[in-house]
Design an enzyme around this catalytic site. Structure first.
Site, short mmCIF file in Angstrom:
data_model
loop_
_atom_site.label_atom_id
_atom_site.label_comp_id
_atom_site.label_asym_id
_atom_site.label_seq_id
_atom_site.Cartn_x
_atom_site.Cartn_y
_atom_site.Cartn_z
N GLU A 7 -6.64 -7.68 -0.85
CA GLU A 7 -6.61 -7.31 0.57
C GLU A 7 -8.01 -7.02 1.13
O GLU A 7 -8.29 -7.36 2.27
CB GLU A 7 -5.71 -6.10 0.80
CG GLU A 7 -4.24 -6.41 0.55
CD GLU A 7 -3.33 -5.26 0.92
OE1 GLU A 7 -3.38 -4.76 2.06
OE2 GLU A 7 -2.54 -4.83 0.04
N THR A 60 8.40 -0.91 7.94
CA THR A 60 8.52 -1.99 6.96
C THR A 60 10.00 -2.29 6.69
O THR A 60 10.77 -1.40 6.32
CB THR A 60 7.76 -1.62 5.67
OG1 THR A 60 6.38 -1.51 6.02
CG2 THR A 60 7.91 -2.68 4.59
N HIS A 68 1.10 -10.29 -26.37
CA HIS A 68 2.28 -11.03 -26.83
C HIS A 68 2.52 -12.29 -26.01
O HIS A 68 3.55 -12.94 -26.17
CB HIS A 68 3.50 -10.11 -26.80
CG HIS A 68 3.33 -8.92 -27.70
ND1 HIS A 68 3.68 -8.93 -29.04
CD2 HIS A 68 2.76 -7.70 -27.48
CE1 HIS A 68 3.37 -7.77 -29.58
NE2 HIS A 68 2.81 -7.01 -28.66
N SER A 117 6.66 4.66 3.67
CA SER A 117 6.15 3.54 4.48
C SER A 117 5.12 4.08 5.44
O SER A 117 5.46 4.88 6.33
CB SER A 117 7.28 2.86 5.26
OG SER A 117 6.72 1.93 6.18
N ARG A 163 -3.23 1.00 2.75
CA ARG A 163 -3.79 1.09 1.39
C ARG A 163 -4.88 2.14 1.30
O ARG A 163 -5.16 2.65 0.21
CB ARG A 163 -4.30 -0.28 0.95
CG ARG A 163 -5.41 -0.86 1.81
CD ARG A 163 -5.60 -2.33 1.50
NE ARG A 163 -6.72 -2.95 2.22
CZ ARG A 163 -6.67 -3.36 3.48
NH1 ARG A 163 -5.58 -3.16 4.21
NH2 ARG A 163 -7.72 -3.95 4.03
N LYS A 220 4.93 -10.61 8.23
CA LYS A 220 5.88 -9.68 8.86
C LYS A 220 6.39 -10.24 10.18
O LYS A 220 7.57 -10.10 10.51
CB LYS A 220 5.23 -8.31 9.06
CG LYS A 220 5.00 -7.55 7.75
CD LYS A 220 4.39 -6.18 7.98
CE LYS A 220 4.21 -5.45 6.66
NZ LYS A 220 3.56 -4.16 6.78
N GLY A 233 0.81 -1.22 0.00
CA GLY A 233 0.00 0.00 0.00
C GLY A 233 0.84 1.26 0.00
O GLY A 233 0.36 2.33 -0.39
N SER A 234 2.08 1.16 0.41
CA SER A 234 2.99 2.32 0.39
C SER A 234 3.85 2.36 -0.86
O SER A 234 4.66 3.28 -1.01
CB SER A 234 3.89 2.30 1.63
OG SER A 234 3.12 2.47 2.79
N SER A 264 3.54 2.72 7.98
CA SER A 264 3.84 2.43 9.38
C SER A 264 5.20 2.99 9.80
O SER A 264 5.43 3.28 10.97
CB SER A 264 3.84 0.92 9.61
OG SER A 264 4.90 0.33 8.85
O1 PA5 Z 1 -1.87 -2.82 2.57
C1 PA5 Z 1 -1.05 -3.07 3.43
O2 PA5 Z 1 -1.28 -2.97 4.65
C2 PA5 Z 1 0.32 -3.52 3.02
O3 PA5 Z 1 0.41 -3.71 1.66
C3 PA5 Z 1 1.37 -2.52 3.53
O4 PA5 Z 1 1.22 -1.28 2.88
C4 PA5 Z 1 2.78 -3.09 3.30
O5 PA5 Z 1 2.91 -4.27 4.06
C5 PA5 Z 1 3.88 -2.12 3.72
O6 PA5 Z 1 3.66 -1.62 4.99
P1 PA5 Z 1 3.77 -0.04 5.20
O7 PA5 Z 1 2.73 0.54 4.31
O8 PA5 Z 1 3.49 0.20 6.64
O9 PA5 Z 1 5.16 0.34 4.80
#
Ligand code: PA5
Length: 354
Positions: free
Chosen positions: A235, A102, A251, A97, A149, A344, A55-56, A99
């Site tokens: 997700e 990561t 292709h 990130s 996300r 994680k 998500g980041s 959080s």
């Molecule tokens: O959607 C999510 O929670 C994950 O894809 C996180 O974004 C990913 O694990 C990375 O963590 P962070 O966004 O805290 O860096």
């Protein structure tokens, strides 16, 4: 029908994902404002690198697609534990990130520090914020307490503000306001209170229910949005999903459809944009004739609004709603992502980089 029962939607969506999706417009404005005073590198960089996962990281993919038509320098997204060798003092690196904890992003941030790159950290806190502040790097602080996300605009818009300020392309203030206005309008038209017959996101979620979603971008410009749809379906709805983009899939993947059986055939969504051009339009029709007749169904979703940022974000918003409604149809709360947390946890005591 559960999607016409707002009380039931709210009960299943216990984590409030749909409410966050409806806030995409506000977050777009907030993210743009958050980077207004961020210190810029003393001279224009030779390359922009976005370091971020999941998500980041998707913000980096969108940044690259948005700037590709304008930027005189390359935009590179790194989703790894190692930086490419070219990263150095001429690099502008966004460490993204949500959080701030990561593992991969922290490893990339550490390597970027050693390489002398100009670093901007974008995070709600954690180790990344602490390390960046200790080193004196600019930090864009993202509001805490969101699923990463769902915070996409908070992660994307500050990068666009910096690249726009550096003359690398990116929206103006009025572009951003126009994007927010369109997203607000669209969120009203696709929201939980709008019944299925008038709500195309609910209708598409119903059509996808029970089938593997395959999301195709008609051109590479919308490819990151197709990827966003896939990851949101993973997700939020907790379903297996695939994505690809024209012209590359013409292709190879068109042949793979030969192996698709009627039982278990995927449902194809094709993301379309007014700038696709006549060749992409012909290619989509050719693929339908050559291979996609084997799909359970095919539906095109068109971007809305004016300007590339607005159009891509309109497709993002539509897909976010579809993924959350599919979760509701499956009786699943979109917000929890236990398997990512478990991954994680299992990896947390290893070395930071490979
Ligand atoms: O959607 C999510 O929670 C994950 O894809 C996180 O974004 C990913 O694990 C990375 O963590 P962070 O966004 O805290 O860096």
């Amino acid at each position: 029908m559960v999607l016409d029962d707002v009380g039931e939607i709210t009960r299943i969506d216990a984590g409030g994902m749909l409410g966050l999706i409806q806030r995409l417009a506000d977050m777009t404005l907030e993210g743009w404002l958050a980077a207004a005073d961020i210190p810029l590198p003393p001279r224009r960089p030779g390359v922009v690198v976005v370091a971020g996962l999941g998500g980041s990281g998707i913000g980096g993919d969108l940044l690259r697609a948005l700037l590709a038509p304008y930027s005189p320098i390359p935009i590179v997204v790194v989703k790894d534990t190692r930086l490419p060798a070219f990263v150095g003092p001429e690099t502008l690196l966004f460490a993204s990130s949500y959080s701030g904890n990561t593992e991969e992003t922290l490893a990339l941030h550490g390597a970027a520090r050693r390489s002398g790159a100009w670093i901007v950290a974008i995070t709600s806190g954690g180790t990344l914020a602490r390390r960046a502040r200790a080193e004196g790097h600019p930090v864009v602080t993202v509001p805490a307490g969101l699923p990463p996300r769902a915070a996409l605009p908070h992660l994307l818009m500050p990068m666009l503000r910096v690249t726009a300020s550096l003359g690398l392309g990116g929206p103006t203030d009025s572009d951003v306001r126009a994007t927010a206005a369109l997203l607000r309008d669209l969120a009203g038209r696709l929201g939980p209170a709008v019944p299925v017959p008038e709500n195309p996101a609910k209708r598409l979620a119903s059509r996808l229910h029970g089938h593997v979603p395959v999301v195709y971008a008609a051109t590479p410009t919308t490819a990151p949005v197709a990827y966003r749809w896939k990851t949101q379906l993973n997700e939020n709805a907790k379903v297996f999903a695939l994505w690809n983009a024209f012209p590359e899939l013409s292709h190879n993947e068109v042949v793979g459809w030969e192996g698709v059986q009627a039982a278990g055939a995927p449902f194809v969504v094709i993301l379309r944009d007014e700038d696709d051009g006549p060749r992409a339009a012909r290619e989509v029709e050719a693929a339908k004739a050559v291979s996609l007749s084997r799909a359970r169904g095919v539906e095109e979703v068109w971007s809305q609004g004016m300007g590339l940022l607005t159009r891509l974000m309109s497709l993002v918003l539509f897909g976010d709603f579809v993924s959350a409604y599919l979760a509701v149809l499956r009786g699943i709360d979109p917000t929890p992502i236990q398997r990512i947390t478990e991954m994680k946890r299992r990896l947390q005591d290893g070395p930071e980089a490979r």
